[in-house]
Design an enzyme around this catalytic site. Structure first.
Site, mmCIF file in Angstrom:
data_model
loop_
_atom_site.group_PDB
_atom_site.id
_atom_site.type_symbol
_atom_site.label_atom_id
_atom_site.label_comp_id
_atom_site.label_asym_id
_atom_site.label_seq_id
_atom_site.Cartn_x
_atom_site.Cartn_y
_atom_site.Cartn_z
ATOM 1 N N GLU A 26 -8.792 3.326 3.359
ATOM 2 C CA GLU A 26 -8.208 4.639 3.653
ATOM 3 C C GLU A 26 -8.015 5.436 2.366
ATOM 4 O O GLU A 26 -8.015 4.883 1.264
ATOM 5 C CB GLU A 26 -6.863 4.472 4.359
ATOM 6 C CG GLU A 26 -5.824 3.714 3.545
ATOM 7 C CD GLU A 26 -4.395 4.009 3.991
ATOM 8 O OE1 GLU A 26 -4.029 5.189 4.126
ATOM 9 O OE2 GLU A 26 -3.638 3.040 4.177
ATOM 10 N N ALA A 142 1.588 7.361 14.229
ATOM 11 C CA ALA A 142 0.404 7.376 15.102
ATOM 12 C C ALA A 142 -0.485 6.165 14.825
ATOM 13 O O ALA A 142 -1.402 5.877 15.613
ATOM 14 C CB ALA A 142 -0.388 8.666 14.900
ATOM 15 N N ASP A 143 -0.226 5.448 13.726
ATOM 16 C CA ASP A 143 -0.981 4.212 13.473
ATOM 17 C C ASP A 143 -0.897 3.290 14.695
ATOM 18 O O ASP A 143 -1.884 2.644 15.065
ATOM 19 C CB ASP A 143 -0.420 3.447 12.264
ATOM 20 C CG ASP A 143 -0.663 4.159 10.940
ATOM 21 O OD1 ASP A 143 -1.327 5.213 10.931
ATOM 22 O OD2 ASP A 143 -0.167 3.656 9.910
ATOM 23 N N LYS A 160 5.428 -1.370 6.448
ATOM 24 C CA LYS A 160 6.268 -1.009 5.313
ATOM 25 C C LYS A 160 7.733 -1.313 5.616
ATOM 26 O O LYS A 160 8.216 -1.065 6.711
ATOM 27 C CB LYS A 160 6.073 0.467 4.972
ATOM 28 C CG LYS A 160 4.743 0.683 4.244
ATOM 29 C CD LYS A 160 4.491 2.124 3.967
ATOM 30 C CE LYS A 160 4.305 2.874 5.240
ATOM 31 N NZ LYS A 160 2.948 3.278 5.538
HETATM 32 N N1 PSU Z 1 0.751 1.998 3.243
HETATM 33 C C1 PSU Z 1 0.881 2.179 1.906
HETATM 34 N N2 PSU Z 1 0.856 3.431 1.412
HETATM 35 C C2 PSU Z 1 0.620 4.502 2.213
HETATM 36 C C3 PSU Z 1 0.459 4.314 3.618
HETATM 37 C C4 PSU Z 1 0.523 3.038 4.076
HETATM 38 O O1 PSU Z 1 1.050 1.220 1.169
HETATM 39 O O2 PSU Z 1 0.550 5.614 1.721
HETATM 40 C C5 PSU Z 1 0.113 5.479 4.495
HETATM 41 C C6 PSU Z 1 -1.003 5.024 5.453
HETATM 42 O O3 PSU Z 1 -2.044 5.961 5.370
HETATM 43 C C7 PSU Z 1 -0.345 5.048 6.810
HETATM 44 C C8 PSU Z 1 0.603 6.182 6.636
HETATM 45 O O4 PSU Z 1 -1.261 5.244 7.858
HETATM 46 O O5 PSU Z 1 1.147 5.933 5.339
HETATM 47 C C9 PSU Z 1 1.653 6.228 7.707
HETATM 48 O O6 PSU Z 1 2.263 7.468 7.692
HETATM 49 P P1 PSU Z 1 3.167 7.939 8.922
HETATM 50 O O7 PSU Z 1 4.370 7.059 8.856
HETATM 51 O O8 PSU Z 1 3.458 9.404 8.628
HETATM 52 O O9 PSU Z 1 2.334 7.756 10.146
#
Ligand code: PSU
Ligand code: MN
Length: 306
Positions: A26, A142-143, A160
């Site tokens: 990604e 949305a993941d 995370k």
């Molecule tokens: N994991 C990491 N660093 C990141 C992300 C995940 O170590 O930057 C990013 C990924 O792209 C993941 C996104 O899909 O954060 C999730 O964001 P949100 O919570 O807004 O869906």
């Protein structure tokens, strides 16, 4: 391959045609997840690690509205350094293309695009999930829903630790997303080895993970992702007391500044990287490189099975 409006690098195109191992990567990690200027160097290291472990890296991102799988160094540089890179989830892809945007793909959009191209394995750091205040804010990445409808193996160090891990595990179960620990039945917590939650399944090798993917495909009910949770060794995790303190601070900053929507994750990760004086960054990099290595090994093992 169907005619998709996704441009492939020559290397990714020939690897896919020859059914050689390819690992999707990604770009949100690069543009929004890691601080500058380290992010560009790390993006290159991730790709090199995939190569060293026997697969071709396919970093996915958008330049001038065009989706690419396999970025050359100039493109990587642009996503790592430009101020105008939009964080793109699945719902953003069409409108971003029509707006000629530069964009970085999340776990959700990267896995959707990769699966559409026939890429079997994807490496990230940690998945998005259910945020801690979700009962009030409804903030769920949305993941999760994307992984529920995307057949791909995703290697991650769990979700995370900034999230509500228990709620995220419940959602993964509801959504039918497969989940297996790599050489462990403890669910990792990204910066920390053990999130405190256990897993039903473990695989002991890249070959066994590849066999699970193959078996799912042969069963005809392979609609969702299989998440391979790959923990850091305890000796490499972020100090847990430091972790808990910085996390509490980060969460109160999010509340104080009314951060919402897609800013929440970058703000929390950014706070970690500055408040730990780079310690969390080092840990984050080790997580991604280890996941990239394992993903490449799984992709290589799958190619041998097929
Ligand atoms: N994991 C990491 N660093 C990141 C992300 C995940 O170590 O930057 C990013 C990924 O792209 C993941 C996104 O899909 O954060 C999730 O964001 P949100 O919570 O807004 O869906
Ligand atoms: Mn969100």
């Amino acid at each position: 391959m169907p005619e998709l409006s996704i441009r492939l690098s020559d290397e990714v195109r020939s690897a896919l045609a020859a059914k050689q191992p390819v690992v999707a990567l990604e770009s949100t990690i690069i543009s929004h997840g890691l601080p500058r200027p380290d992010n560009l160097r790390i993006a290159r290291e991730i790709e090199q690690t995939v190569r060293d472990n026997g697969a071709v890296p396919a970093t996915i991102g958008m330049l001038d509205g065009q989706l690419w799988a396999g970025l050359d160094d100039e493109a990587l540089k642009r996503l790592a350094t430009s101020e105008d890179v939009v964080k793109l989830s699945v719902r953003d892809l069409g409108i971003a293309a029509a707006s000629s945007a530069d964009g970085a793909t999340t776990v959700a959009s990267t896995s959707a695009i990769a699966a559409a191209m026939g890429i079997k394995v994807f490496a990230t750091g940690g998945l998005g999930g259910v945020h801690r205040e979700a009962a009030q804010t409804f903030d769920e990445s949305a993941d999760l829903v994307t992984l529920a409808q995307t057949p791909i193996v995703v290697v991650s160090a769990g979700v995370k630790s900034i999230l509500d891990v228990g709620a995220t595990l419940e959602r993964l179960e509801t959504l039918g997303v497969g989940l297996v620990g790599y050489q462990t039945k403890r669910f990792p917590g990204f910066f920390i080895t053990d999130s405190g939650f256990s897993l039903d399944w473990q695989v002991d090798s890249a070959e066994q993970a590849a066999q699970a993917l193959k078996a799912q495909e042969q069963q005809g009910v392979h609609h969702a992702a299989l998440v391979v949770a790959n923990p850091l060794p305890e000796s490499e995790q972020l100090d847990t007391a430091l972790h808990d303190r910085v996390l509490a601070e980060g969460l109160s900053i999010v509340e104080r500044d009314r951060v919402s929507g897609k800013q929440v994750t970058p703000v929390l990760l950014g706070h970690f990287h500055s408040a730990t004086e780079g310690k969390s960054l080092e840990v984050n990099v080790r997580i991604i490189l280890r996941n990239a290595a394992l993903a490449a090994q799984i992709a290589a093992a799958y190619a041998k099975l097929a």
